[in-house]
Design an enzyme around this catalytic site. Sequence first.
Site, PDB file in Angstrom:
ATOM      1  CB  ALA A  66      -0.758   0.129   1.406  1.00 53.81           C
ATOM      2  N   GLY A 111       0.461  -5.057   0.817  1.00 54.16           N
ATOM      3  CA  GLY A 111      -0.835  -5.030   0.229  1.00 54.16           C
ATOM      4  C   GLY A 111      -0.573  -5.552  -1.395  1.00 54.16           C
ATOM      5  CD  GLU A 114      -2.554  -7.391   2.771  1.00 62.96           C
ATOM      6  OE1 GLU A 114      -2.115  -6.226   2.780  1.00 62.96           O
ATOM      7  OE2 GLU A 114      -3.152  -7.617   3.870  1.00 62.96           O
ATOM      8  CD  GLU A 134       1.561  -5.691   5.697  1.00 64.67           C
ATOM      9  OE1 GLU A 134       2.533  -6.767   6.181  1.00 64.67           O
ATOM     10  OE2 GLU A 134       0.891  -5.570   4.736  1.00 64.67           O
TER      11      GLU A 134
HETATM   12  N1  CO8 Z   1       4.703   3.097  -0.793  1.00 66.11           N
HETATM   13  C1  CO8 Z   1       5.205   4.322  -1.419  1.00 66.11           C
HETATM   14  N2  CO8 Z   1       6.259   4.625  -2.057  1.00 66.11           N
HETATM   15  C2  CO8 Z   1       7.076   3.544  -2.056  1.00 66.11           C
HETATM   16  C3  CO8 Z   1       6.712   2.135  -1.376  1.00 66.11           C
HETATM   17  C4  CO8 Z   1       5.496   1.972  -0.799  1.00 66.11           C
HETATM   18  N3  CO8 Z   1       4.906   0.786  -0.526  1.00 66.11           N
HETATM   19  N4  CO8 Z   1       7.598   1.276  -1.799  1.00 66.11           N
HETATM   20  C5  CO8 Z   1       8.630   1.876  -2.287  1.00 66.11           C
HETATM   21  N5  CO8 Z   1       8.230   3.084  -2.509  1.00 66.11           N
HETATM   22  C6  CO8 Z   1       8.905   4.110  -2.997  1.00 66.11           C
HETATM   23  C7  CO8 Z   1      10.190   4.626  -2.072  1.00 66.11           C
HETATM   24  O1  CO8 Z   1       9.532   5.677  -1.319  1.00 66.11           O
HETATM   25  C8  CO8 Z   1      11.093   5.523  -3.143  1.00 66.11           C
HETATM   26  O2  CO8 Z   1      10.668   6.775  -3.757  1.00 66.11           O
HETATM   27  P1  CO8 Z   1      11.611   7.741  -3.831  1.00 66.11           P
HETATM   28  O3  CO8 Z   1      12.553   7.420  -4.968  1.00 66.11           O
HETATM   29  O4  CO8 Z   1      10.965   8.888  -4.197  1.00 66.11           O
HETATM   30  O5  CO8 Z   1      12.460   7.759  -2.485  1.00 66.11           O
HETATM   31  C9  CO8 Z   1      10.954   4.444  -4.552  1.00 66.11           C
HETATM   32  O6  CO8 Z   1       9.752   3.626  -4.450  1.00 66.11           O
HETATM   33  C10 CO8 Z   1      12.233   3.236  -4.725  1.00 66.11           C
HETATM   34  O7  CO8 Z   1      12.110   2.717  -3.516  1.00 66.11           O
HETATM   35  P2  CO8 Z   1      13.562   2.431  -2.710  1.00 66.11           P
HETATM   36  O8  CO8 Z   1      14.220   3.564  -3.130  1.00 66.11           O
HETATM   37  O9  CO8 Z   1      13.053   2.194  -1.373  1.00 66.11           O
HETATM   38  O10 CO8 Z   1      13.942   1.021  -3.466  1.00 66.11           O
HETATM   39  P3  CO8 Z   1      14.905   0.144  -3.069  1.00 66.11           P
HETATM   40  O11 CO8 Z   1      15.233  -0.772  -4.082  1.00 66.11           O
HETATM   41  O12 CO8 Z   1      16.063   0.664  -2.253  1.00 66.11           O
HETATM   42  O13 CO8 Z   1      14.142  -0.811  -2.053  1.00 66.11           O
HETATM   43  C11 CO8 Z   1      11.819  -1.952  -1.179  1.00 66.11           C
HETATM   44  C12 CO8 Z   1      12.858  -1.599  -2.633  1.00 66.11           C
HETATM   45  C13 CO8 Z   1      12.725  -2.893  -0.333  1.00 66.11           C
HETATM   46  C14 CO8 Z   1      10.624  -2.690  -2.005  1.00 66.11           C
HETATM   47  C15 CO8 Z   1      11.704  -0.816  -0.400  1.00 66.11           C
HETATM   48  O14 CO8 Z   1      11.259   0.468  -1.389  1.00 66.11           O
HETATM   49  C16 CO8 Z   1      10.661  -0.985   0.701  1.00 66.11           C
HETATM   50  O15 CO8 Z   1      10.656  -1.526   1.508  1.00 66.11           O
HETATM   51  N6  CO8 Z   1       9.307  -0.555   0.370  1.00 66.11           N
HETATM   52  C17 CO8 Z   1       8.243  -0.597   1.258  1.00 66.11           C
HETATM   53  C18 CO8 Z   1       7.748  -1.895   1.437  1.00 66.11           C
HETATM   54  C19 CO8 Z   1       6.823  -2.235   2.439  1.00 66.11           C
HETATM   55  O16 CO8 Z   1       6.915  -1.879   3.620  1.00 66.11           O
HETATM   56  N7  CO8 Z   1       5.391  -2.450   2.133  1.00 66.11           N
HETATM   57  C20 CO8 Z   1       4.429  -2.743   2.680  1.00 66.11           C
HETATM   58  C21 CO8 Z   1       3.484  -1.372   2.912  1.00 66.11           C
HETATM   59  S1  CO8 Z   1       2.393  -1.315   4.135  1.00 66.11           S
HETATM   60  C22 CO8 Z   1       1.065  -2.169   3.395  1.00 66.11           C
HETATM   61  O17 CO8 Z   1       1.252  -2.536   2.294  1.00 66.11           O
HETATM   62  C23 CO8 Z   1      -0.278  -2.352   4.193  1.00 66.11           C
HETATM   63  C24 CO8 Z   1      -1.368  -3.004   3.231  1.00 66.11           C
HETATM   64  C25 CO8 Z   1      -2.633  -2.925   4.018  1.00 66.11           C
HETATM   65  C26 CO8 Z   1      -2.929  -1.595   4.660  1.00 66.11           C
HETATM   66  C27 CO8 Z   1      -4.103  -1.064   5.265  1.00 66.11           C
HETATM   67  C28 CO8 Z   1      -3.762  -0.009   6.213  1.00 66.11           C
HETATM   68  C29 CO8 Z   1      -4.651   1.026   6.415  1.00 66.11           C
END
Ligand code: CO8
Length: 260
Positions: A66, A111, A114, A134
């Site tokens: 998400a 997400g 999921e 999460e």
């Molecule tokens: N949301 C928004 N932006 C994201 C997300 C995300 N989930 N994942 C990555 N991005 C963005 C980064 O912020 C970055 O943006 P910018 O270049 O502007 O800084 C860009 O994508 C590239 O990402 P990274 O530089 O971090 O790339 P890496 O190769 O270093 O890392 C990863 C890749 C490991 C995937 C890393 O980006 C990461 O850990 N992302 C988050 C993963 C995560 O935690 N996902 C779960 C989110 S919570 C969720 O999904 C809950 C679902 C249900 C929610 C209901 C709640 C109400």
Amino acid sequence: MAYNNIIVETQGAKATVTFNRPKALNALNTETLLEVKQAFTEFENGGEVRVVIFTGAGEKAFIAGADIGELKTLDVVTGKKFVETGHSVLAQIENSRIVSISAVNGFALGGGCEFMMATDIRVASENAKMGQPEVNLGIIPGFGGTQRLTRLVGKGRAKELTFSARIIKADEALRIGLVEFVFPADQLMAEANKLADTILSKSPLGVQYAKELINRGGEVDLTNANAFEIQAFAALCATDDKNEGLGAFLEKRDAKFSGK
Ligand code: CO8
């Protein structure tokens, strides 16, 4: 219809929906979820599409979760609305007569994991990585992850993955039953399409009834589940698909199913 966050391509009975927010690794914000709902509802209302393949734009991510920027803004009211939107889209796909395939071409986190679990069949590239991270963020899976992960891989593994936020690679996902196939990245879409074409060559009503029985049967006891199967089998006996399928076998020719 033009979309901002997804690319929709249809070819006869097959459609491909590509999540296309590369700057956010295809993360799901509300707008993206609503676009998927709109596209999927159009497939359902149109009646022609019978298999949808979901994948992510770029080589890095299917869906990285998400949208964390949007999550940060949520309060108790908007948070509920956000998860309800996610649940509603995923339930629609899961319960649809349309078959859904996830072609997981990179990160499928939170997400994203999921989302793929709500589709019928998952094929992954060798570089795919999945998980429910999460608890790293002080939240829990909110698009059905606590429930669908448990049903797919069992309670113990679902707990281990969710409590530890461990990200697993495609080979482990295959071993624990989280995905059905793993292919080299450059073959992923061809293999997903091959699978879609195989399904499309089968009796539409047979596939549709089987999906419903497999989905619903798991939610009730075996006696009731088998009662559903008996009713569904009987209903299929009144269809053109059944007459065509059995007739074609006996006449030693390929069946031409009409879905009626
Ligand atoms: N949301 C928004 N932006 C994201 C997300 C995300 N989930 N994942 C990555 N991005 C963005 C980064 O912020 C970055 O943006 P910018 O270049 O502007 O800084 C860009 O994508 C590239 O990402 P990274 O530089 O971090 O790339 P890496 O190769 O270093 O890392 C990863 C890749 C490991 C995937 C890393 O980006 C990461 O850990 N992302 C988050 C993963 C995560 O935690 N996902 C779960 C989110 S919570 C969720 O999904 C809950 C679902 C249900 C929610 C209901 C709640 C109400």
